[in-house]
Scaffold this active site. Structure first.
Site, PDB file in Angstrom:
ATOM      1  N   GLU A 253      -6.344   1.198 -11.186  1.00  0.00           N
ATOM      2  CA  GLU A 253      -6.754   1.916 -12.087  1.00  0.00           C
ATOM      3  C   GLU A 253      -7.883   2.831 -11.681  1.00  0.00           C
ATOM      4  O   GLU A 253      -8.313   4.066 -12.364  1.00  0.00           O
ATOM      5  CB  GLU A 253      -7.484   0.986 -13.102  1.00  0.00           C
ATOM      6  CG  GLU A 253      -6.291   0.400 -13.924  1.00  0.00           C
ATOM      7  CD  GLU A 253      -6.923  -0.507 -15.151  1.00  0.00           C
ATOM      8  OE1 GLU A 253      -8.119  -0.428 -15.233  1.00  0.00           O
ATOM      9  OE2 GLU A 253      -6.150  -1.156 -15.809  1.00  0.00           O
TER      10      GLU A 253
ATOM     11  N   GLU B 199       0.786  -1.077  -0.105  1.00  0.00           N
ATOM     12  CA  GLU B 199      -0.025   0.012   0.043  1.00  0.00           C
ATOM     13  C   GLU B 199       0.591   1.081   0.007  1.00  0.00           C
ATOM     14  O   GLU B 199       0.419   2.150  -0.778  1.00  0.00           O
ATOM     15  CB  GLU B 199      -1.015  -0.030   1.129  1.00  0.00           C
ATOM     16  CG  GLU B 199      -2.085  -1.123   1.129  1.00  0.00           C
ATOM     17  CD  GLU B 199      -3.048  -0.617  -0.075  1.00  0.00           C
ATOM     18  OE1 GLU B 199      -3.253   0.515  -0.491  1.00  0.00           O
ATOM     19  OE2 GLU B 199      -3.788  -1.712  -0.350  1.00  0.00           O
TER      20      GLU B 199
END
Length: 210
Positions: free
Chosen positions: A150, A104
């Protein structure tokens, strides 16, 4: 229905325990798993409990040598506005929490860290969800380029100064460092609010003293 992720297993042996008698999945989406359980109360009566089952998440506190934090700005649809946040994300099935934290941090900020410290776990939504958030401090930062999803739109990461109440307190706590191959654990009980607070303050003081 009983299992390792069942609320009734986690409270086994507690005089306030509520035991699951029956479970129903109300809604199952890409993120949310809404459940309705029929439970046995401590006095023998029955009740209904509705809650969200969550796979868990991590949050990373990336600290620069001068004590500033790397944060990001992201729009949150449910509240209709953008927030300044620490890098965080959902734990994938079977994923080690440290691996998730590394992923992350890289995906959202384009930063990697050489020094990781596990601070503890918090349960932010105990009234309606079993979500847990594993908390890491990251130091020794270097920029490598982000790898965002995305559908993830963030403003470029920014550096912010640590809050004064982290750096002005004399409370200390032992640190638990971790390596890339270790499964991270913390001996503090999650319901002890002082545990996480002490670890975070100690880590913050250590970061700002370097």
């Amino acid at each position: 229905m009983r299992g390792i992720d069942s609320p009734e297993e986690k409270g086994a042996g507690d005089p306030l325990e509520e035991r699951c008698l029956e479970r129903e999945t109300v809604f199952l989406g890409r993120l949310l798993d809404v459940r309705r359980d029929r439970v046995r109360l401590p006095d023998g009566n029955e009740a209904t409990r509705e809650y969200i089952h969550h796979p868990g998440a991590v949050v990373v506190i990336p600290v620069l040598p001068d004590g500033r934090l790397i944060v990001e700005r992201q729009f949150r649809y449910p509240l209709g506005r953008a927030f300044i946040e620490l890098p965080a994300g959902k734990i994938d099935p079977g994923e080690d929490i440290l691996d998730c934290a590394r992923r992350e941090l890289r995906e959202e900020t384009g930063v990697e860290a050489s020094d990781w410290l596990y601070l503890g776990v918090m349960h932010p939504c105990i009234g309606y969800s079993d979500e847990r958030i594993e908390i890491f401090l990251a130091r020794g930062l270097s920029e490598v380029g982000h790898a965002r999803d995305e559908e993830e739109f963030l403003e470029p990461p920014m550096a912010r100064r640590l809050p004064r109440f982290f750096t002005g307190c004399g409370i200390s706590a032992p640190e638990r460092r971790c390596s890339a191959t270790s499964n991270v654990e913390n001996e503090c009980h999650p319901k002890s609010s002082n545990c996480l607070q002490k670890n975070l303050i100690a880590a913050s003081r250590s970061a700002t003293s370097k």
